[in-house]
Design a protein around this motif. Sequence first.
Motif, mmCIF file in Angstrom:
data_model
loop_
_atom_site.group_PDB
_atom_site.id
_atom_site.type_symbol
_atom_site.label_atom_id
_atom_site.label_comp_id
_atom_site.label_asym_id
_atom_site.label_seq_id
_atom_site.Cartn_x
_atom_site.Cartn_y
_atom_site.Cartn_z
ATOM 1 N N VAL A 63 2.260 14.834 -7.877
ATOM 2 C CA VAL A 63 2.887 16.050 -7.356
ATOM 3 C C VAL A 63 4.233 16.319 -8.002
ATOM 4 O O VAL A 63 4.613 17.480 -8.202
ATOM 5 N N ARG A 64 4.981 15.278 -8.345
ATOM 6 C CA ARG A 64 6.353 15.462 -8.802
ATOM 7 C C ARG A 64 6.543 15.159 -10.286
ATOM 8 O O ARG A 64 7.652 15.235 -10.797
ATOM 9 N N GLY A 65 5.452 14.795 -10.977
ATOM 10 C CA GLY A 65 5.540 14.580 -12.416
ATOM 11 C C GLY A 65 6.321 13.353 -12.819
ATOM 12 O O GLY A 65 6.811 13.263 -13.951
ATOM 13 N N VAL A 66 6.427 12.381 -11.913
ATOM 14 C CA VAL A 66 7.233 11.186 -12.169
ATOM 15 C C VAL A 66 6.314 10.014 -12.510
ATOM 16 O O VAL A 66 5.488 9.620 -11.684
ATOM 17 N N GLY A 114 12.056 6.573 4.359
ATOM 18 C CA GLY A 114 12.572 7.121 3.121
ATOM 19 C C GLY A 114 12.169 6.204 1.985
ATOM 20 O O GLY A 114 11.521 5.175 2.193
ATOM 21 N N PHE A 115 12.565 6.574 0.770
ATOM 22 C CA PHE A 115 12.219 5.709 -0.359
ATOM 23 C C PHE A 115 13.120 6.013 -1.540
ATOM 24 O O PHE A 115 13.732 7.091 -1.629
ATOM 25 N N VAL A 116 13.203 5.041 -2.445
ATOM 26 C CA VAL A 116 13.918 5.180 -3.709
ATOM 27 C C VAL A 116 12.934 4.884 -4.825
ATOM 28 O O VAL A 116 12.149 3.933 -4.737
ATOM 29 N N ILE A 117 12.969 5.700 -5.880
ATOM 30 C CA ILE A 117 12.249 5.393 -7.114
ATOM 31 C C ILE A 117 13.309 5.190 -8.191
ATOM 32 O O ILE A 117 14.110 6.091 -8.459
ATOM 33 N N THR A 155 5.500 3.294 -10.933
ATOM 34 C CA THR A 155 4.573 2.296 -10.396
ATOM 35 C C THR A 155 5.173 1.757 -9.099
ATOM 36 O O THR A 155 6.326 2.051 -8.750
ATOM 37 N N ALA A 156 4.395 0.946 -8.408
ATOM 38 C CA ALA A 156 4.874 0.372 -7.149
ATOM 39 C C ALA A 156 6.138 -0.451 -7.359
ATOM 40 O O ALA A 156 6.973 -0.552 -6.453
ATOM 41 N N GLU A 157 6.324 -1.036 -8.547
ATOM 42 C CA GLU A 157 7.512 -1.848 -8.818
ATOM 43 C C GLU A 157 8.782 -1.010 -8.878
ATOM 44 O O GLU A 157 9.882 -1.538 -8.767
ATOM 45 N N ASN A 158 8.631 0.291 -9.052
ATOM 46 C CA ASN A 158 9.796 1.188 -9.092
ATOM 47 C C ASN A 158 10.185 1.717 -7.711
ATOM 48 O O ASN A 158 11.207 2.377 -7.581
ATOM 49 N N VAL A 159 9.374 1.425 -6.701
ATOM 50 C CA VAL A 159 9.544 2.040 -5.384
ATOM 51 C C VAL A 159 10.082 1.029 -4.382
ATOM 52 O O VAL A 159 9.588 -0.103 -4.294
ATOM 53 N N VAL A 160 11.091 1.435 -3.614
ATOM 54 C CA VAL A 160 11.604 0.658 -2.487
ATOM 55 C C VAL A 160 11.570 1.565 -1.262
ATOM 56 O O VAL A 160 12.136 2.658 -1.283
ATOM 57 N N VAL A 161 10.882 1.113 -0.218
ATOM 58 C CA VAL A 161 10.786 1.878 1.019
ATOM 59 C C VAL A 161 11.983 1.533 1.897
ATOM 60 O O VAL A 161 12.386 0.366 1.997
ATOM 61 N N THR A 162 12.570 2.544 2.539
ATOM 62 C CA THR A 162 13.764 2.348 3.359
ATOM 63 C C THR A 162 13.579 3.012 4.716
ATOM 64 O O THR A 162 12.650 3.789 4.919
ATOM 65 N N PRO A 216 0.808 -1.222 0.000
ATOM 66 C CA PRO A 216 0.000 0.000 0.000
ATOM 67 C C PRO A 216 0.842 1.274 0.000
ATOM 68 O O PRO A 216 0.506 2.235 -0.695
ATOM 69 N N LEU A 217 1.950 1.284 0.764
ATOM 70 C CA LEU A 217 2.766 2.497 0.803
ATOM 71 C C LEU A 217 3.498 2.694 -0.517
ATOM 72 O O LEU A 217 3.627 3.823 -1.009
ATOM 73 N N ARG A 218 3.979 1.625 -1.122
ATOM 74 C CA ARG A 218 4.667 1.787 -2.403
ATOM 75 C C ARG A 218 3.708 2.299 -3.461
ATOM 76 O O ARG A 218 4.075 3.146 -4.283
ATOM 77 N N ARG A 219 2.477 1.813 -3.457
ATOM 78 C CA ARG A 219 1.479 2.326 -4.409
ATOM 79 C C ARG A 219 1.179 3.796 -4.133
ATOM 80 O O ARG A 219 1.078 4.612 -5.062
ATOM 81 N N ALA A 220 1.044 4.139 -2.847
ATOM 82 C CA ALA A 220 0.719 5.520 -2.492
ATOM 83 C C ALA A 220 1.866 6.468 -2.860
ATOM 84 O O ALA A 220 1.636 7.586 -3.338
ATOM 85 N N LEU A 221 3.108 6.032 -2.644
ATOM 86 C CA LEU A 221 4.253 6.868 -3.000
ATOM 87 C C LEU A 221 4.375 7.022 -4.514
ATOM 88 O O LEU A 221 4.721 8.105 -5.011
ATOM 89 N N ALA A 222 4.100 5.954 -5.267
ATOM 90 C CA ALA A 222 4.130 6.050 -6.727
ATOM 91 C C ALA A 222 3.069 7.031 -7.223
ATOM 92 O O ALA A 222 3.316 7.836 -8.133
ATOM 93 N N GLN A 223 1.885 6.991 -6.590
ATOM 94 C CA GLN A 223 0.818 7.911 -6.976
ATOM 95 C C GLN A 223 1.194 9.343 -6.625
ATOM 96 O O GLN A 223 0.959 10.281 -7.405
ATOM 97 N N LEU A 224 1.799 9.536 -5.442
ATOM 98 C CA LEU A 224 2.238 10.862 -5.035
ATOM 99 C C LEU A 224 3.292 11.404 -5.997
ATOM 100 O O LEU A 224 3.253 12.576 -6.385
#
Length: 487
Positions: free
Chosen positions: A182-185, A342-345, A188-195, A170-178
């Motif tokens: 907001v940031r024009g990026v 934190g997170f990485v895309i 998808t959730a597959e691009n996100v790693v939470v740290t 859920p957080l990776r999906r939410a960060l990808a949506q954010l």
Amino acid sequence: MPKTPWSLALDADPTAPVFLQIARAVERDVRRGRLFPGQRLPGARTLARTLGVHRNTVVAAIAELAAQGWVRSAPARGTWVESSLPLDGAHRLPGRRVPGLSALGGPLGAPPAFLGDRELTRAGDVMHLSAGTPDPRLFPVELIARTWRRVVRRSGKRLLEYGDPAGSAPLRRALAQLAADVRGVPATAENVVVTRGSQMALELLARAVVSPGDTVAVEALGYRPAWEALQLAGARLAPIPVDGEGLDVSALEALARRHAVRAVYVTPHHQFPTTVTMSAARRLALLALARRHRLLVIEDDYDHEFHYEGRPVHPLLAADEAGVVAYVGTLSKVLAPGLRLGFVIAPTALAARLARLRAVTDRQGDHPMEATVAELLEEGELQRHVRKMRVTYQRRRDALVAALRAQLGDTLAFDVPAGGISLWARLARPLSLDGWLSRARREGVSVAAGATYRFDGQEPRAVRLVFARYTERELERAVATLARVAR
């Protein structure tokens, strides 16, 4: 080589910054038993005179040693070898070696800029104007606690078991949506790693892309913990100048023509610590250079949410069509550093590698808290909190600017930052920076000198003032103290 009163020999490696040579030499003598726990060191002026270096270089070395726990200092009293160090045999400390470090000089340790952050927990009577943390009084404790209880009651059995090392879905999906909204990026959730904070993100990226001996470019005026993460992975760091348009991409291009550059670490939105936004021309030039030379751009966007003049500039990642950017973000500035989020895309293959490394290092993060923050994002609560903080921090920025102009207008020169949580100010008249800051610290206001952020440890005669943590009244009081001791 120069000698100190106890015959301290510096390293023969001329590529290492002198302050690190001094710090390593003192550490080495403590380990060998030539310096004892509790022993007082010569004063900074004495050491500087004996070694033939500037006093600020010795001060930076002492700060480095204090950050690593080798010495302790008391203002106006002196510096001693830490008395609590464990002894091994005949006054020797257990050895410590880290393999794979470059010739640029081993681990930098916790930087002087982080001293203030740690001191916040034990010196509440001191205002730390260089501690890059948000105001804990603004943290929405009840909202977080209420949402956490609801999430755990609903899904506790699943959340309290092992989960995905890349982070809760859920957080990776939410960060990808954010990132998309907001940031024009386009992520998808597959691009996100939470740290656990952005520092873990930087450390994982360093391990994923750097091999011992690789050259990695960094901003010559920048963020020391990132340099340390890269060095621990074996990188040879190459400092690149920074000016009013951000990183000097032409200097990076010249370096890339001479050497194979594996990656570049950069803070383009609000350059750390100057807060300068990288110009559009340089952003395009950097992406083009990265495509030509196939180097990875590690983009640290540590405070994207706090931009006060116009809209925030989109990250480099938003214009990356070649897959050469890894984007590091954090929620520490909008919530609290203690939550460690934190997170990485990154491109899918790199994100998968980061997750595998994360599994070895930490197995997984705090999935109940990650699910809590995901729910706050989905419900828009976190976005509302960010909007309130943005208004509050802009008022604090304006209060700091007004106070500095009124009380230190002849002492400090600065540009009003368009965003971020800090201000970079340069000395505008002859003044002993070290003496000024030492007197201010004794009066209850702690400010880090600019040498803290310089790769070579030299003093740029500037200071970083963070306004996020304190109210307008508190900032006015702190500036009044700085003005009084400056006189």
